[in-house]
Every structure is written in C-alpha cells, then in structure tokens.
Write a protein that holds these residues in place. Sequence first.
Motif, mmCIF file in Angstrom:
data_model
loop_
_atom_site.group_PDB
_atom_site.id
_atom_site.type_symbol
_atom_site.label_atom_id
_atom_site.label_comp_id
_atom_site.label_asym_id
_atom_site.label_seq_id
_atom_site.Cartn_x
_atom_site.Cartn_y
_atom_site.Cartn_z
ATOM 1 N N GLY A 23 0.919 -1.242 0.097
ATOM 2 C CA GLY A 23 -0.005 -0.014 -0.223
ATOM 3 C C GLY A 23 0.978 1.126 -0.055
ATOM 4 O O GLY A 23 2.089 1.252 -0.450
ATOM 5 N N PHE A 24 0.246 2.373 0.272
ATOM 6 C CA PHE A 24 1.201 3.631 0.378
ATOM 7 C C PHE A 24 1.170 4.178 1.777
ATOM 8 O O PHE A 24 0.084 4.647 2.453
ATOM 9 N N GLY A 25 2.252 4.438 2.234
ATOM 10 C CA GLY A 25 2.409 5.057 3.374
ATOM 11 C C GLY A 25 2.152 4.692 4.667
ATOM 12 O O GLY A 25 1.901 5.724 5.710
ATOM 13 N N GLU A 71 8.029 17.457 1.811
ATOM 14 C CA GLU A 71 8.379 17.152 0.672
ATOM 15 C C GLU A 71 8.067 15.588 0.584
ATOM 16 O O GLU A 71 7.761 15.027 1.398
ATOM 17 N N GLY A 72 8.225 15.416 -0.778
ATOM 18 C CA GLY A 72 8.094 13.684 -1.056
ATOM 19 C C GLY A 72 8.973 13.453 -2.095
ATOM 20 O O GLY A 72 8.957 14.108 -3.280
ATOM 21 N N LEU A 73 9.649 12.225 -1.856
ATOM 22 C CA LEU A 73 10.708 11.793 -2.856
ATOM 23 C C LEU A 73 10.774 10.496 -2.656
ATOM 24 O O LEU A 73 10.074 9.998 -1.851
ATOM 25 N N ILE A 137 10.074 8.894 0.800
ATOM 26 C CA ILE A 137 10.932 9.583 1.809
ATOM 27 C C ILE A 137 10.057 10.831 2.022
ATOM 28 O O ILE A 137 9.526 11.632 0.994
ATOM 29 N N ARG A 138 9.822 11.041 3.118
ATOM 30 C CA ARG A 138 9.030 12.218 3.569
ATOM 31 C C ARG A 138 10.087 13.086 4.489
ATOM 32 O O ARG A 138 9.989 12.860 5.802
ATOM 33 N N PRO A 139 10.529 14.023 3.846
ATOM 34 C CA PRO A 139 11.198 15.312 4.805
ATOM 35 C C PRO A 139 10.016 16.107 5.042
ATOM 36 O O PRO A 139 9.433 16.369 4.627
ATOM 37 N N ALA A 167 1.846 1.353 -5.021
ATOM 38 C CA ALA A 167 1.172 2.165 -5.629
ATOM 39 C C ALA A 167 0.332 3.301 -4.858
ATOM 40 O O ALA A 167 -0.195 2.632 -3.601
ATOM 41 N N TYR A 168 0.120 4.764 -5.113
ATOM 42 C CA TYR A 168 -0.529 5.215 -4.208
ATOM 43 C C TYR A 168 -2.035 5.297 -4.324
ATOM 44 O O TYR A 168 -2.660 5.484 -3.476
ATOM 45 N N TYR A 169 -2.442 5.067 -5.734
ATOM 46 C CA TYR A 169 -3.794 4.663 -5.880
ATOM 47 C C TYR A 169 -4.080 2.985 -5.660
ATOM 48 O O TYR A 169 -3.313 2.491 -6.442
ATOM 49 N N ALA A 195 3.121 25.995 -2.254
ATOM 50 C CA ALA A 195 4.022 25.512 -1.125
ATOM 51 C C ALA A 195 3.515 24.260 -0.729
ATOM 52 O O ALA A 195 2.202 24.148 -1.022
ATOM 53 N N LYS A 196 4.657 23.353 -0.521
ATOM 54 C CA LYS A 196 4.236 22.046 -0.147
ATOM 55 C C LYS A 196 3.946 22.380 1.539
ATOM 56 O O LYS A 196 4.909 22.056 2.413
ATOM 57 N N THR A 197 2.620 22.492 1.856
ATOM 58 C CA THR A 197 2.558 22.891 3.375
ATOM 59 C C THR A 197 1.254 22.317 3.670
ATOM 60 O O THR A 197 0.144 22.039 2.963
ATOM 61 N N GLY A 234 -4.277 18.074 -6.238
ATOM 62 C CA GLY A 234 -4.002 17.983 -4.818
ATOM 63 C C GLY A 234 -2.953 16.991 -4.448
ATOM 64 O O GLY A 234 -2.094 17.264 -3.927
ATOM 65 N N SER A 235 -3.011 15.970 -4.926
ATOM 66 C CA SER A 235 -1.990 14.719 -4.615
ATOM 67 C C SER A 235 -1.239 14.518 -5.996
ATOM 68 O O SER A 235 -0.269 13.872 -6.001
ATOM 69 N N MET A 236 -1.711 15.442 -7.181
ATOM 70 C CA MET A 236 -0.996 15.463 -8.393
ATOM 71 C C MET A 236 -1.250 16.521 -9.204
ATOM 72 O O MET A 236 -2.504 17.265 -9.038
ATOM 73 N N THR A 302 5.032 12.575 -7.237
ATOM 74 C CA THR A 302 5.995 11.488 -6.746
ATOM 75 C C THR A 302 5.172 10.382 -6.319
ATOM 76 O O THR A 302 5.799 9.243 -6.611
ATOM 77 N N ALA A 303 4.203 10.483 -5.490
ATOM 78 C CA ALA A 303 3.568 9.423 -5.197
ATOM 79 C C ALA A 303 2.871 8.611 -6.078
ATOM 80 O O ALA A 303 2.721 7.511 -6.297
ATOM 81 N N ALA A 304 1.979 9.323 -7.021
ATOM 82 C CA ALA A 304 0.936 8.871 -7.894
ATOM 83 C C ALA A 304 1.827 8.451 -9.271
ATOM 84 O O ALA A 304 1.165 7.741 -10.057
HETATM 85 C C1 COI Z 1 3.993 13.147 -3.417
HETATM 86 O O1 COI Z 1 3.513 12.975 -4.349
HETATM 87 O O2 COI Z 1 4.901 12.975 -2.967
HETATM 88 C C2 COI Z 1 2.829 14.063 -2.415
HETATM 89 O O3 COI Z 1 3.678 14.613 -1.335
HETATM 90 C C3 COI Z 1 1.612 13.985 -2.784
HETATM 91 C C4 COI Z 1 1.030 13.617 -1.327
HETATM 92 C C5 COI Z 1 -0.230 14.062 -1.046
HETATM 93 C C6 COI Z 1 1.012 11.927 -1.068
#
Ligand code: COI
Length: 358
Positions: A23-25, A71-73, A137-139, A167-169, A195-197, A234-236, A302-304
């Motif tokens: 899954g994701f996260g 951030e997300g990478l 990776i979530r900074p 996968a994110y979805y 901004a990523k906030t 929003g997520s992409m 990044t996630a999607a």
């Molecule tokens: C990402 O794609 O890394 C993001 O930060 C989107 C997040 C909503 C999962």
Amino acid sequence: MLDIRIERTQTPKEKPTDESKLGFGHIFTDHMFIMNYDTGEGWHDARIVPYGDLTLSPAAMCLHYGQEIFEGLKAYRTADGSIQLFRPDENYKRMNVSCDRMVIPQLNEEDCIQATKVLVEMEKDWVPHSEGTSLYIRPFIIATDPYVGVRPADHYLFMIILSPSGAYYSTGLNPVKIYVEKQYVRAVRGGTGFAKTAANYAISLKGQAEAHEQDYEQVLWLDGVEQKYVEEVGSMNIFFVIDGEVITPKLTGSVLPGITRKSALEICKKKGYKVSERRISIEEIAKAYDEGKLDEVFGTGTAAVISPVGHLKWGDKIMTINNNEIGPISQMLYDTMTGIQWGKLPDEFGWVCKVCEG
Ligand code: COI
C-alpha cells in the motif's frame, strides 16, 4: 558537510514480506533523521535515531497554526540491487521555497541531500524489490515553540522518515475517477498553493470526502477566483492531451510546481510532442471532449507517478476518457519515468542520484 550522529536501534522491526500488500504510507523503517533549529543557533544537532514517537508540547505552534512544510521523494532499487534517488536537488530547492512562504528558516540543500542519502543507505534493506514499489521519503519541518500566540516560531524540527510503498492509488496504473470541484477551492492568488504545506492538504479534505461519497477517488481543483481554470488534483498535477497537444496548467502561484510534472514536460519536449503550459478552462476541456479531441488525461506526482484519468465528472457531465484505458502518451511517460527511476533505461537527463551500489 553535516556531522550526523548515529544511534542504531536495538530492536529492528520485521520487514514486510509480501510486497504486493505494501500500500502507500503505512509502514515506517527503523530509523529517522532529526535536526533542530533554534533562533540564535541556526540548524544544529543532526542525528539519525531509532524511529519513534515525538515528545511535543501540546502548545507546539505547528499544532495550532500549521506552520509546517513537507516534501516527498523516493528511493528506487535497480536490477543490480543498487539504490538511487530521483532529482533530490529539485525537492530540496522546492522545500526552501515552501520554507520562505511559511517563514521557516531555510536549510542548506546539499546537507539535506546528504542526510537523505545517509539515512536511505542505513535503511537500504527496507527498499522493496518488486516492480512498482519504492521507498517513499518524507522530509518535513514543524514549528515546536510552546506558544499559542500567532507569530513565526523560534524553534523547529527538520525530520526525514521513510516508508516502503507500492502504488498510491489502489487502482495502480488503472485509470482513476476524478471529480471536478465546483463548490470549494484549494488555493487563491497570493496564498500558499505553490508551497508544500499542510494547509493546502487540510483544505482539500472536505471536497475529497464528498467526491468519495460519489465514488470518485480525487478532486480536480479549479482556480480560486473564477472557478473556471483547471489547477491541480492535490495529490498530483494534471495534464490533458487535446488533439495531440500536451497541455498542463501553468504555474500561476496557486499550483504546486511538481517535479514529476516538470520531468514529464521535459520528456515530452525531448520526444518532440507539442507541449504547452497555459491556463486551460474546464469549458475548453468539455468542448474538446464533445468534439472528440480530448485524447488523454493523466496526473503526475511523486506518489502517484503517472496516473491515467478514466472519468472526469463536472456537474452532471461525465467524460469518459480514452475508453477508460491508459493512453499512449501516459504509457510512454510512465515507462520512461519509471524506466529511469528503476535504472532500466539510460538516464539521459542526468536525473538519478546514486545512494549506494548493490
Ligand atoms: C507526493 O507526491 O509526494 C506528495 O507529496 C503527495 C502526497 C499527497 C502524497
């Protein structure tokens, strides 16, 4: 160079065995990176410690006024077992832009890349092996002063946590259903949309919950002034292929400058597609659909990664894109992007950053 103190866990966790169920996260690795900021001292005390809960004052400013950025990478495992990152310099450049908007002290981008590489290398056994998986990776940075007045904080934590993910979805590379939001807005001129906030994501939840009730996965946001021009999901970020032209909303300040978005544009240009970054109204999209010219719609993130859109619902109008199948440009972008990320294709753009050999 950052001087990073390392404290290893005495109780390493079981790693997931069935990578098809990641899954994701949801899952986090054994260690995390932390660094403090105090006014007068700057960023200091870089350390990698066992992953665990934080002790935070209930008055910590991030909890009340949302002074935070993230951030997300991803880190990818290649066929020879080596581990690599994708454009981390772009993430940390964007992180500093987000910091500036949220009045958070900026960081040295090289230090951030170094911290990421050291942490990922320590956790290399957590980078999954299967096709389509990676180590997310979530900074992030949070304001920690115990104070309930409104002002920029004097104390912050910069942290990096890692999550082996699929996968994110849940639909994977199958097309997602997107609901065009007509009531709520995500970002306005002069706001924080670029901004990523956290605030940008919190504000999206109501629309997303209502979309879910109608069996749509995500919301497509229109501009916050006229609710006419398409912005992002929003997520992409979002792309449209109309009559062979690849179009994505231009970065007007209320759209997140996605790194996958930027990479998709660069790939399309290199492959000779007609590409434009411009304002595009939802009416123009509906008209192109009615005329049979809306060839493809896809999201990038990044996630999607590259996420084809199969249905777009705008009021009573439901547009079914490319027979609800992934289109050729979406597939090409997915193959090229993931090919570079997983080391199956040569990195002709110089995007990959090696963490360690296999
Ligand atoms: C990402 O794609 O890394 C993001 O930060 C989107 C997040 C909503 C999962």
